[in-house]
Design an enzyme around this catalytic site. Structure first.
Site, mmCIF file in Angstrom:
data_model
loop_
_atom_site.group_PDB
_atom_site.id
_atom_site.type_symbol
_atom_site.label_atom_id
_atom_site.label_comp_id
_atom_site.label_asym_id
_atom_site.label_seq_id
_atom_site.Cartn_x
_atom_site.Cartn_y
_atom_site.Cartn_z
ATOM 1 N N ALA A 91 59.389 23.992 38.259
ATOM 2 C CA ALA A 91 59.551 24.975 39.341
ATOM 3 C C ALA A 91 60.933 25.602 39.383
ATOM 4 O O ALA A 91 61.116 26.663 39.984
ATOM 5 C CB ALA A 91 59.254 24.299 40.674
ATOM 6 N N SER A 92 61.905 24.945 38.741
ATOM 7 C CA SER A 92 63.258 25.505 38.768
ATOM 8 C C SER A 92 63.438 26.573 37.692
ATOM 9 O O SER A 92 64.488 27.199 37.610
ATOM 10 C CB SER A 92 64.273 24.375 38.536
ATOM 11 N N HIS A 319 48.680 37.136 22.117
ATOM 12 C CA HIS A 319 48.362 38.308 22.948
ATOM 13 C C HIS A 319 47.559 39.365 22.169
ATOM 14 O O HIS A 319 46.498 39.807 22.607
ATOM 15 C CB HIS A 319 49.637 38.960 23.489
ATOM 16 N N ARG A 454 45.955 52.329 27.213
ATOM 17 C CA ARG A 454 47.361 51.966 27.433
ATOM 18 C C ARG A 454 47.418 50.814 28.437
ATOM 19 O O ARG A 454 47.176 51.013 29.633
ATOM 20 C CB ARG A 454 48.152 53.177 27.923
ATOM 21 N N TYR A 462 42.808 57.271 27.561
ATOM 22 C CA TYR A 462 42.604 58.681 27.260
ATOM 23 C C TYR A 462 42.001 58.863 25.877
ATOM 24 O O TYR A 462 42.147 58.026 24.989
ATOM 25 C CB TYR A 462 43.873 59.517 27.460
HETATM 26 P P1 NDP Z 1 62.613 27.255 31.190
HETATM 27 O O1 NDP Z 1 63.392 27.074 29.944
HETATM 28 O O2 NDP Z 1 63.240 28.018 32.312
HETATM 29 O O3 NDP Z 1 62.173 25.796 31.643
HETATM 30 C C1 NDP Z 1 61.499 25.508 32.870
HETATM 31 C C2 NDP Z 1 62.091 24.246 33.475
HETATM 32 O O4 NDP Z 1 61.854 23.155 32.593
HETATM 33 C C3 NDP Z 1 63.587 24.334 33.627
HETATM 34 O O5 NDP Z 1 63.939 24.901 34.865
HETATM 35 C C4 NDP Z 1 64.010 22.876 33.548
HETATM 36 O O6 NDP Z 1 63.854 22.298 34.828
HETATM 37 C C5 NDP Z 1 62.971 22.273 32.632
HETATM 38 N N1 NDP Z 1 63.484 22.158 31.260
HETATM 39 C C6 NDP Z 1 64.034 23.115 30.487
HETATM 40 N N2 NDP Z 1 64.374 22.618 29.288
HETATM 41 C C7 NDP Z 1 64.030 21.331 29.290
HETATM 42 C C8 NDP Z 1 64.102 20.284 28.340
HETATM 43 N N3 NDP Z 1 64.599 20.503 27.122
HETATM 44 N N4 NDP Z 1 63.645 19.071 28.678
HETATM 45 C C9 NDP Z 1 63.132 18.853 29.881
HETATM 46 N N5 NDP Z 1 63.028 19.820 30.838
HETATM 47 C C10 NDP Z 1 63.473 21.023 30.551
HETATM 48 O O7 NDP Z 1 61.217 27.862 30.785
HETATM 49 P P2 NDP Z 1 60.479 29.150 31.331
HETATM 50 O O8 NDP Z 1 60.353 29.052 32.806
HETATM 51 O O9 NDP Z 1 61.089 30.355 30.742
HETATM 52 O O10 NDP Z 1 59.060 28.995 30.635
HETATM 53 C C11 NDP Z 1 58.160 27.946 30.946
HETATM 54 C C12 NDP Z 1 57.033 27.920 29.942
HETATM 55 O O11 NDP Z 1 56.365 29.153 29.962
HETATM 56 C C13 NDP Z 1 57.487 27.738 28.491
HETATM 57 O O12 NDP Z 1 56.504 27.011 27.814
HETATM 58 C C14 NDP Z 1 57.565 29.154 27.958
HETATM 59 O O13 NDP Z 1 57.403 29.189 26.572
HETATM 60 C C15 NDP Z 1 56.402 29.796 28.679
HETATM 61 N N6 NDP Z 1 56.535 31.235 28.880
HETATM 62 C C16 NDP Z 1 57.629 31.761 29.508
HETATM 63 C C17 NDP Z 1 57.735 33.113 29.725
HETATM 64 C C18 NDP Z 1 58.914 33.708 30.444
HETATM 65 O O14 NDP Z 1 58.919 34.937 30.620
HETATM 66 N N7 NDP Z 1 59.888 32.945 30.877
HETATM 67 C C19 NDP Z 1 56.659 34.048 29.282
HETATM 68 C C20 NDP Z 1 55.526 33.389 28.701
HETATM 69 C C21 NDP Z 1 55.492 32.031 28.493
HETATM 70 P P3 NDP Z 1 64.710 21.038 35.341
HETATM 71 O O15 NDP Z 1 65.951 20.964 34.525
HETATM 72 O O16 NDP Z 1 64.946 21.316 36.782
HETATM 73 O O17 NDP Z 1 63.796 19.900 35.119
HETATM 74 C C1 BG6 Z 2 55.531 36.465 26.579
HETATM 75 C C2 BG6 Z 2 56.509 36.418 25.444
HETATM 76 O O1 BG6 Z 2 54.374 35.757 26.249
HETATM 77 O O2 BG6 Z 2 55.183 37.817 26.840
HETATM 78 C C3 BG6 Z 2 57.728 37.254 25.750
HETATM 79 O O3 BG6 Z 2 56.903 35.072 25.248
HETATM 80 C C4 BG6 Z 2 57.336 38.662 26.136
HETATM 81 O O4 BG6 Z 2 58.591 37.287 24.635
HETATM 82 C C5 BG6 Z 2 56.272 38.628 27.218
HETATM 83 O O5 BG6 Z 2 58.487 39.324 26.603
HETATM 84 C C6 BG6 Z 2 55.738 40.020 27.494
HETATM 85 O O6 BG6 Z 2 54.914 39.983 28.610
HETATM 86 P P1 BG6 Z 2 54.708 41.281 29.500
HETATM 87 O O7 BG6 Z 2 53.633 40.902 30.446
HETATM 88 O O8 BG6 Z 2 56.030 41.527 30.172
HETATM 89 O O9 BG6 Z 2 54.353 42.381 28.571
#
Ligand code: NDP
Ligand code: BG6
Length: 570
Positions: A91-92, A319, A454, A462
Site C-alpha cells: 500500500a505504500s 498488453h 485509438r 475511425y
Molecule cells: P513499488 O516498487 O513502489 O513497490 C510497492 C511496495 O512494495 C513498496 O512501497 C514497498 O513497501 C514494497 N517493496 C518494494 N521493494 C521491495 C522489496 N525489494 N522487498 C520487499 N518489499 C518491497 O512497486 P509499484 O507500486 O510500482 O508496483 C507494484 C507492482 O505492480 C509491481 O509488481 C509492478 O511491476 C506492477 N506494476 C506497476 C505499475 C506502476 O505504474 N507502478 C504499472 C503496472 C504494473 P514497504 O517498503 O512499505 O513494504
Molecule cells: C505498465 C508498464 O504495465 O503499463 C509501464 O509496466 C507502462 O511501463 C504502463 O508505462 C502503461 O500503462 P498506461 O495505462 O498508462 O498506458
C-alpha cells in the site's frame, strides 16, 4: 458459482425497479425487493460486470461451491450480512497510490462497492490509519460530472480505510491482519480480496502468509496478481506452480490492465455486434494489423524494474498480445469468461514463435531540443552502465490458422518517443480493379481503407474511406468516418483499474489471464528473449522524443507495410 437471477427470487417478494444508474450504465436497473413480513428492504445490485451479467453486490457467487439460493424472507438478511474486505498489499507503493486507491474510491463514489466493505493497506512501512488516509487522500479525485458531495464521500471512504504494518513473509503478521479484518467484518460472511501491488520476488511469500493466516473461513478469498508474471516460460511456470501450492486457479486473478481499457473492451462489441465488420475480419480483406504503443516519457523512476524486463516483456508479451488475441479470436460460444479465454488461447497457440529476423530493438539516447535536455536511458542512476535493455521494439507476428494465414500482425512499442498513444490499425486490401485508381496517382497505399481503434488518449474509432472532394472536378481524398468518444459520450471514461477491481470483487474472470494463456504467450516470446540476451544484441539508438529507430521501417517494408501512425494523415 451461482448468480442469483431475477426468476429465482421467491414469489413472496414484491419488486420495484429504479433506474438510478441508467445514466452510468445504460440498460441497468436497480432491483429493490421488500420482504413483506419484516418490511425489510434489500438491494439487488444494479451493477453489471464486464460480460453484462447482473452483479450481486452482496455476493451471491462463491468460489468452488454452490451457494444455495435462499428461500423466503431470509434472503434479505443474507444479502446484507455479506461483506468484502480488500487488502492492498504494498500500500505504500507507487501503483497503490496512483491507481488502486483512486479506483476503489471511484467505485465507492459511483455506488459500485457493496454496502459493507473495508479497505486495508498492508506494507512494511510504519504508518497509522490516519497517515495512510492522508497519503491516499492526495490522489483521490472526483468525477468531473458529479462534483457535489465529493468531499463528504471522500471522507466516508477514507473512514473505511485502515492500515496494518507487517512483513511480507510473516504468517504472524498476516494473522494479526486477520484479527483486524474480523473485527471490521463483525461476524458477517466475509469475502476477502488481496491485491498484490508488490515486486514479483515477494508474490509467493505474501500468498503463502495471507492464504494460510488471513483467508476467509466462510466466504471467498481471491488474489489479484500484478504483472510481471515471470521473465520467460520457465520462470512463469515456476511462479504459477508456487502460487498453486496455496491457491486454486479460480482464486488467482492475473491482471493485465489493458484488458480493462474501454476501447479494448469494445473490440468484441465492434466485431460481433456489427454485421459490417465481422465478414471483413480475415485474410481475405485485411492486409495487415498494427498494434502500437508509445510513451513520450522514459523510464524515469522505474529504471531499476525496467532494466530487468525491457519493453518486450513490459508491453508486448502482455498488453499488445492480449489485444491481438481479442482482435483475432473466433466468435466465442458465449460471453462467459471460459468461452472467451478458450478462444483467446487458441489464437495464441496458433501463433508462430517469434524469430530474431522479425524483430528490431532500440534504446533511447539523450537529446537536446529547444534548449531542454532529455536523458539517455543509461543516464538513469538505477540502470547499469552499458545496459542493452531495449526501450523500443518492433516485431512481425503471424497466426498460422485459416483466418489469418499470411497476415502480418505488426507490433511496435517504445518509451521516450514523440508522443503518447496506444492504437490498433487495421489496413485493408486494395479495391480490386478500382475504377478510380488514377485519381490517387501511383500511390495505391493511399487508396486502401484503414480502421483505427485509438485506445488512448482521446479515445476514438475511425475508418478511413475514399471520398469525392465536393466540387465539379472528380478529385478523391481520404477522409475519416469518425467516432470520437469525447463528443459522442461526454461522460468521463472509468479507469481500467476500476473495471478490473469490480470484476474481481464479482468473480468475473473474463478480463483476467488464465494460466494456459500465460504459458502460450510466453511460448511465443521466450526463445527470442533468450536469443537477444545470449547474443547480446545491441539496440539501435534513437533520440529521446523521436519516432524511434529507422529499423522499424525496414521491418515493416519487408512485409510491404507502412506504419499507419507515421503517415501524413494518421
Ligand atoms: P513499488 O516498487 O513502489 O513497490 C510497492 C511496495 O512494495 C513498496 O512501497 C514497498 O513497501 C514494497 N517493496 C518494494 N521493494 C521491495 C522489496 N525489494 N522487498 C520487499 N518489499 C518491497 O512497486 P509499484 O507500486 O510500482 O508496483 C507494484 C507492482 O505492480 C509491481 O509488481 C509492478 O511491476 C506492477 N506494476 C506497476 C505499475 C506502476 O505504474 N507502478 C504499472 C503496472 C504494473 P514497504 O517498503 O512499505 O513494504
Ligand atoms: C505498465 C508498464 O504495465 O503499463 C509501464 O509496466 C507502462 O511501463 C504502463 O508505462 C502503461 O500503462 P498506461 O495505462 O498508462 O498506458
Amino acid at each position: 458459482m451461482t448468480i442469483l437471477r431475477f426468476h429465482q427470487l421467491p414469489s413472496s417478494l414484491s419488486i420495484a425497479f429504479s433506474s438510478r444508474h441508467e445514466r452510468s450504465f445504460s440498460g441497468s436497473s436497480e432491483l429493490v425487493a421488500l420482504t413483506p413480513r419484516r418490511n425489510q428492504c434489500w438491494r439487488y445490485s444494479p451493477l453489471k460486470s464486464s460480460n453484462g451479467s447482473p452483479l450481486a453486490g452482496a455476493s451471491w457467487k462463491d468460489d468452488g461451491k454452490e451457494m444455495p439460493v435462499p428461500k423466503g424472507p431470509d434472503i434479505g438478511s443474507q444479502l446484507t450480512e455479506n461483506t468484502v474486505s480488500i487488502t492492498v498489499v504494498g500500500a505504500s507503493g507507487d501503483l497503490a497510490k496512483k491507481k488502486i486507491f483512486p479506483a476503489l474510491f471511484a467505485l465507492y463514489y459511483e455506488d459500485y462497492l457493496p454496502q459493507h466493505f473495508t479497505v486495508f493497506g498492508y506494507a512494511r512501512s510504519k504508518l497509522t490509519d490516519d497517515e495512510l488516509r492522508d497519503t491516499i487522500s492526495k490522489t483521490l479525485t472526483c468525477r468531473v460530472d458529479k462534483r457535489e458531495n465529493c468531499s463528504d464521500k471522500m471522507e466516508q471512504f477514507l473512514q473505511r480505510c485502515f492500515y496494518h504494518s507487517g512483513q511480507y513473509g510473516s504468517e504472524v503478521d498476516f494473522c494479526e491482519l486477520d484479527n483486524k479484518l474480523k473485527e471490521k467484518e463483525e461476524g458477517k460472511t466475509a469475502n476477502r480480496l488481496f491485491y498484490l501491488s508488490i515486486p514479483p520476488n515477494i508474490f509467493v511469500d505474501v500468498v503463502r502468509g495471507a492464504s494460510r493466516s488471513a483467508s476467509s473461513l466462510k466466504g471467498w478469498t481471491r488474489f489479484i496478481v500484478e504483472k510481471p508474471f515471470g521473465r520467460d516460460s520457465e520462470s512463469s511456470s515456476e511462479l504459477t506452480r508456487c502460487l498453486k501450492m496455496y491457491l486454486t486457479e479460480e482464486q488467482i486473478f492475473r491482471i493485465d490492465h489493458y484488458l480493462g481499457k474501454e476501447l479494448v473492451e469494445n473490440l468484441s462489441v465492434l466485431r460481433f455486434a456489427n454485421l459490417v465488420f465481422e465478414p471483413l475480419w480475415s485474410r481475405n480483406y485485411i492486409r495487415n494489423v498494427q498494434l502500437i504503443f508509445s510513451e513520450d516519457f522514459g523510464t524515469e523512476g522505474r529504471g531499476g524494474y525496467f532494466d530487468h524486463y525491457g519493453i518486450i516483456r513490459d508491453i508486448m508479451q502482455n498488453h499488445l498480445l492480449q489485444i491481438l488475441a481479442l482482435f483475432a479470436m473466433e466468435t466465442p460460444v458465449s460471453l462467459d469468461a471460459e468461452d472467451i479465454r478458450n478462444e483467446k488461447v487458441k489464437v495464441l497457440r496458433s501463433m508462430r514463435v517469434l524469430k530474431l529476423d522479425d524483430v528490431v530493438v532500440g534504446q533511447y539516447k539523450g537529446h537536446t531540443k529547444g534548449g531542454k535536455s532529455f536523458p539517455a536511458y543509461t543516464d538513469d542512476p538505477t540502470v547499469p552502465k552499458g545496459s542493452l535493455t531495449p526501450t523500443f521494439a518492433a516485431a512481425a507476428l503471424f497466426i498460422d490458422n485459416a483466418r489469418w494465414d499470411g497476415v502480418p500482425f505488426l507490433m511496435k512499442a517504445g518509451k521516450a518517443l514523440h508522443r503518447r498513444g496506444a492504437e490498433i490499425r487495421v489496413q485493408f486490401r486494395h479495391v480490386p480493379g478500382n475504377l478510380y485508381k488514377r485519381k490517387f496517382g501511383t500511390d495505391l497505399d493511399k487508396a486502401t481503407n484503414e480502421l483505427v481503434i485509438r485506445v488512448q488518449p482521446n479515445e476514438a474509432i475511425y475508418l478511413k474511406i475514399n471520398n469525392k472532394v465536393p466540387g465539379l472536378s472528380m478529385r478523391l481524398d481520404s477522409s475519416n468516418l469518425n467516432l470520437l468518444y469525447s463528443e459522442r459520450y461526454p461522460r468521463e471514461i472509468p479507469d481500467a483499474y476500476e473495471r478490473l477491481l469490480l470484476d474481481a470483487i464479482e468473480g468475473e474472470r473474463r478480463l483476467f489471464i488464465r494460466s494456459d494463456e500465460l504459458d502460450a504467450a510466453w511460448a511465443i516470446f521466450s526463445p527470442l528473449l533468450r536469443e537477444l540476451e545470449e547474443k547480446k544484441v545491441v539496440p539501435e539508438l534513437y533520440p529521446y522524443g523521436s519516432r524511434g529507430p529507422v529499423g522499424a521501417h525496414y521491418l515493416a517494408a519487408k512485409y510491404n507495410v507502412r506504419w499507419g501512425d507515421l503517415s501524413d494523415s494518421s
